[in-house]
Scaffold this motif. Structure first.
Motif, PDB file in Angstrom:
ATOM      1  N   ARG A 106      39.989  28.842  44.093  1.00 43.97           N
ATOM      2  CA  ARG A 106      39.200  28.294  45.343  1.00 43.97           C
ATOM      3  C   ARG A 106      39.761  29.065  46.468  1.00 43.97           C
ATOM      4  O   ARG A 106      40.748  29.155  46.817  1.00 43.97           O
ATOM      5  N   ASP A 107      38.843  29.335  47.441  1.00 44.44           N
ATOM      6  CA  ASP A 107      39.129  29.668  48.688  1.00 44.44           C
ATOM      7  C   ASP A 107      39.957  31.065  48.937  1.00 44.44           C
ATOM      8  O   ASP A 107      40.567  30.838  49.873  1.00 44.44           O
ATOM      9  N   VAL A 108      39.755  31.937  48.044  1.00 47.18           N
ATOM     10  CA  VAL A 108      40.696  33.129  48.170  1.00 47.18           C
ATOM     11  C   VAL A 108      39.576  34.444  48.237  1.00 47.18           C
ATOM     12  O   VAL A 108      39.039  34.522  47.221  1.00 47.18           O
ATOM     13  N   ASP A 109      39.656  35.040  49.214  1.00 49.34           N
ATOM     14  CA  ASP A 109      38.824  36.359  49.338  1.00 49.34           C
ATOM     15  C   ASP A 109      39.781  37.463  49.189  1.00 49.34           C
ATOM     16  O   ASP A 109      40.429  37.814  50.043  1.00 49.34           O
ATOM     17  N   PHE A 110      39.666  38.056  48.115  1.00 49.06           N
ATOM     18  CA  PHE A 110      40.602  39.331  47.994  1.00 49.06           C
ATOM     19  C   PHE A 110      39.955  40.782  48.065  1.00 49.06           C
ATOM     20  O   PHE A 110      39.043  40.935  47.324  1.00 49.06           O
ATOM     21  N   HIS A 111      40.531  41.586  48.686  1.00 50.12           N
ATOM     22  CA  HIS A 111      40.232  42.892  48.746  1.00 50.12           C
ATOM     23  C   HIS A 111      41.350  43.941  48.493  1.00 50.12           C
ATOM     24  O   HIS A 111      41.357  44.201  47.198  1.00 50.12           O
ATOM     25  N   ASN A 112      42.303  43.995  49.048  1.00 45.59           N
ATOM     26  CA  ASN A 112      43.415  44.892  48.733  1.00 45.59           C
ATOM     27  C   ASN A 112      44.723  44.075  49.157  1.00 45.59           C
ATOM     28  O   ASN A 112      44.724  43.120  49.689  1.00 45.59           O
ATOM     29  N   GLY A 113      45.520  44.407  48.186  1.00 45.38           N
ATOM     30  CA  GLY A 113      46.954  43.712  48.213  1.00 45.38           C
ATOM     31  C   GLY A 113      47.648  43.597  46.577  1.00 45.38           C
ATOM     32  O   GLY A 113      47.234  44.455  45.860  1.00 45.38           O
ATOM     33  N   THR A 114      48.347  42.524  46.725  1.00 45.95           N
ATOM     34  CA  THR A 114      48.965  42.278  45.335  1.00 45.95           C
ATOM     35  C   THR A 114      48.457  41.032  44.715  1.00 45.95           C
ATOM     36  O   THR A 114      48.791  39.849  45.461  1.00 45.95           O
ATOM     37  N   ILE A 115      48.546  40.916  43.419  1.00 44.04           N
ATOM     38  CA  ILE A 115      48.339  39.573  42.717  1.00 44.04           C
ATOM     39  C   ILE A 115      49.496  39.427  41.678  1.00 44.04           C
ATOM     40  O   ILE A 115      49.691  40.469  41.068  1.00 44.04           O
ATOM     41  N   GLU A 116      50.256  38.388  41.805  1.00 40.02           N
ATOM     42  CA  GLU A 116      51.325  38.319  40.872  1.00 40.02           C
ATOM     43  C   GLU A 116      51.263  37.213  40.055  1.00 40.02           C
ATOM     44  O   GLU A 116      51.063  35.932  40.863  1.00 40.02           O
ATOM     45  N   VAL A 117      51.228  36.915  38.829  1.00 38.89           N
ATOM     46  CA  VAL A 117      51.278  35.621  37.916  1.00 38.89           C
ATOM     47  C   VAL A 117      52.029  35.796  36.835  1.00 38.89           C
ATOM     48  O   VAL A 117      51.968  36.842  36.396  1.00 38.89           O
ATOM     49  N   LYS A 118      52.526  34.699  36.113  1.00 39.65           N
ATOM     50  CA  LYS A 118      53.307  34.569  34.922  1.00 39.65           C
ATOM     51  C   LYS A 118      52.248  34.337  33.800  1.00 39.65           C
ATOM     52  O   LYS A 118      51.497  33.168  34.170  1.00 39.65           O
ATOM     53  N   VAL A 119      51.988  34.820  32.812  1.00 44.46           N
ATOM     54  CA  VAL A 119      51.396  34.699  31.790  1.00 44.46           C
ATOM     55  C   VAL A 119      51.957  34.321  30.775  1.00 44.46           C
ATOM     56  O   VAL A 119      52.782  35.301  30.103  1.00 44.46           O
ATOM     57  N   LEU A 120      51.429  33.400  29.546  1.00 42.43           N
ATOM     58  CA  LEU A 120      51.856  33.130  28.325  1.00 42.43           C
ATOM     59  C   LEU A 120      50.698  33.026  27.418  1.00 42.43           C
ATOM     60  O   LEU A 120      49.888  32.335  27.860  1.00 42.43           O
ATOM     61  N   SER A 121      50.640  33.631  26.283  1.00 42.47           N
ATOM     62  CA  SER A 121      49.478  33.366  25.377  1.00 42.47           C
ATOM     63  C   SER A 121      49.936  33.032  24.055  1.00 42.47           C
ATOM     64  O   SER A 121      50.869  33.729  23.510  1.00 42.47           O
ATOM     65  N   LYS A 122      49.100  32.084  23.237  1.00 46.10           N
ATOM     66  CA  LYS A 122      49.294  32.054  22.058  1.00 46.10           C
ATOM     67  C   LYS A 122      48.081  32.026  21.425  1.00 46.10           C
ATOM     68  O   LYS A 122      46.817  32.025  22.042  1.00 46.10           O
ATOM     69  N   LEU A 123      48.019  32.014  20.025  1.00 47.83           N
ATOM     70  CA  LEU A 123      46.702  32.174  19.370  1.00 47.83           C
ATOM     71  C   LEU A 123      46.257  30.781  18.924  1.00 47.83           C
ATOM     72  O   LEU A 123      47.009  29.914  18.347  1.00 47.83           O
ATOM     73  N   LEU A 124      44.913  30.659  19.132  1.00 52.43           N
ATOM     74  CA  LEU A 124      44.463  29.257  18.755  1.00 52.43           C
ATOM     75  C   LEU A 124      44.504  28.968  17.128  1.00 52.43           C
ATOM     76  O   LEU A 124      44.465  30.214  16.426  1.00 52.43           O
ATOM     77  N   LYS A 125      44.461  27.985  16.724  1.00 54.79           N
ATOM     78  CA  LYS A 125      44.452  27.746  15.262  1.00 54.79           C
ATOM     79  C   LYS A 125      43.437  28.459  14.559  1.00 54.79           C
ATOM     80  O   LYS A 125      43.392  28.814  13.398  1.00 54.79           O
ATOM     81  N   ASN A 126      42.233  28.363  15.091  1.00 54.00           N
ATOM     82  CA  ASN A 126      41.034  28.895  14.686  1.00 54.00           C
ATOM     83  C   ASN A 126      40.581  30.238  15.176  1.00 54.00           C
ATOM     84  O   ASN A 126      39.398  30.764  15.016  1.00 54.00           O
ATOM     85  N   ALA A 127      41.560  30.983  15.541  1.00 54.70           N
ATOM     86  CA  ALA A 127      41.553  32.223  16.215  1.00 54.70           C
ATOM     87  C   ALA A 127      41.000  33.293  14.947  1.00 54.70           C
ATOM     88  O   ALA A 127      41.474  33.213  14.024  1.00 54.70           O
ATOM     89  N   PRO A 128      39.971  34.165  15.341  1.00 52.78           N
ATOM     90  CA  PRO A 128      39.565  35.149  14.455  1.00 52.78           C
ATOM     91  C   PRO A 128      40.588  36.232  14.111  1.00 52.78           C
ATOM     92  O   PRO A 128      41.526  36.357  14.938  1.00 52.78           O
ATOM     93  N   GLN A 129      40.428  36.898  13.145  1.00 52.33           N
ATOM     94  CA  GLN A 129      41.088  38.179  12.790  1.00 52.33           C
ATOM     95  C   GLN A 129      41.614  39.108  13.971  1.00 52.33           C
ATOM     96  O   GLN A 129      42.334  39.855  14.039  1.00 52.33           O
ATOM     97  N   SER A 130      40.395  39.261  14.912  1.00 52.43           N
ATOM     98  CA  SER A 130      40.439  40.103  15.693  1.00 52.43           C
ATOM     99  C   SER A 130      41.204  39.764  17.069  1.00 52.43           C
ATOM    100  O   SER A 130      41.138  40.250  17.895  1.00 52.43           O
ATOM    101  N   ALA A 131      41.699  38.497  16.900  1.00 54.58           N
ATOM    102  CA  ALA A 131      42.339  38.066  18.340  1.00 54.58           C
ATOM    103  C   ALA A 131      43.464  38.570  18.617  1.00 54.58           C
ATOM    104  O   ALA A 131      44.304  39.145  17.633  1.00 54.58           O
TER     105      ALA A 131
END
Length: 211
Positions: A55-80
Motif C-alpha cells: 500500500r501507498d508505494v509509487d515506484f518508478h526507478n530505484g531498488t527493491i530488496e526482499v527475502k523470499v522463501l518458497s515451499k511446494l503446497l501439498k497439492n502442488a501440480p507436477q509443473s510447480a
C-alpha cells in the motif's frame, strides 16, 4: 548530479498489504514474523497478477530488496517450481506491470535446460514466459543456484528501460533486462508475487527510490 535516493524499510503485515487474486496471512517461520502468500486456486492462467500489493508505494526507478522463501503446497501440480518473486510498476487496476521471479526447484535440477530456466522476467499482460521463451529464447531467463525451503535475497535494480536481478548479495547480476516492455516511464505499485503450487514467504522488504 545523481538522483536522490530515499531508502525505506517496509513492515509487511495485513495493514501494509493488499491481496489481489491471492491469499495472505502473517505467520511465524523459524522464529521470525513473515508474510505467507498463496495464489488463489480459481485463477487458472499463469503469469497473472496473483500477488499482494504494498500500500501507498509509487515506484518508478530505484531498488527493491526482499527475502523470499518458497515451499511446494501439498497439492502442488507436477509443473510447480516454487515460483516466487516481485512485480513492480503496477498500474492502478493491475492490468500492466513488470515482474521478475525465480523457480527454486530448477536451480538444482539434474537437467541443464531446467537449470537455465531458474530465473524469469515477464511483462504483463502481453509478454508472459511462454511467449518470451518462444520468441526470444534465453534472453529473459537465466540460471542461478537456489533451492526450496531456504531464504533467498532478491534485489532488483530498476532504471528506465533496464532491470537487474541480484541474488544473495552478489555483486554481479543473475539476470539483466535491457528492454522492459512497458517502456521507461511506467510507474506504480510493488507487489509480492507467487504462482501455482507455491507456499511463499516474504520478509525484510526495502525500497530505495531514485526518481
Amino acid at each position: 548530479m545523481l538522483p536522490k535516493a530515499n531508502a525505506q524499510s517496509i513492515k509487511l503485515n495485513t495493514n501494509t498489504l493488499e491481496p489481489f487474486q491471492a491469499f495472505m496471512s502473517s505467520v511465524t517461520l523459524n522464529g521470525k514474523s513473515v508474510i505467507k502468500v498463496v495464489k488463489d486456486s480459481t485463477i487458472k492462467g499463469v503469469d497473472e497478477p496473483t500477488f499482494v500489493k504494498i500500500r501507498d508505494v509509487d515506484f518508478h526507478n530505484g531498488t527493491i530488496e526482499v527475502k523470499v522463501l518458497s515451499k511446494l503446497l501439498k497439492n502442488a501440480p507436477q509443473s510447480a517450481r516454487g515460483f516466487i518473486g516481485v512485480a513492480f510498476r503496477i498500474n492502478d487496476d493491475n492490468s500492466r506491470y513488470e515482474s521478475i521471479y525465480i523457480r527454486p526447484t530448477n536451480g538444482r535440477a539434474n537437467e541443464q535446460v531446467r537449470r537455465n530456466h531458474s530465473i524469469q522476467y515477464y511483462s504483463y499482460p502481453d509478454y508472459k514466459f511462454d511467449r518470451l521463451r518462444k520468441e526470444a529464447p534465453e534472453k529473459y531467463e537465466s540460471y542461478a543456484d537456489m533451492d526450496l525451503n531456504r531464504w533467498i535475497t532478491m534485489r532488483i535494480e530498476v532504471s528506465g528501460l533496464k532491470a537487474k536481478l541480484f541474488l544473495d548479495n552478489s555483486s554481479q547480476p543473475a539476470l539483466i533486462v535491457n528492454d522492459l516492455f512497458h517502456g521507461p516511464d511506467l510507474k506504480g505499485a510493488i507487489a509480492l508475487w507467487v504462482e501455482v503450487g507455491t507456499e511463499g514467504y516474504f520478509c525484510d522488504l526495502k525500497v530505495t527510490k531514485k526518481d
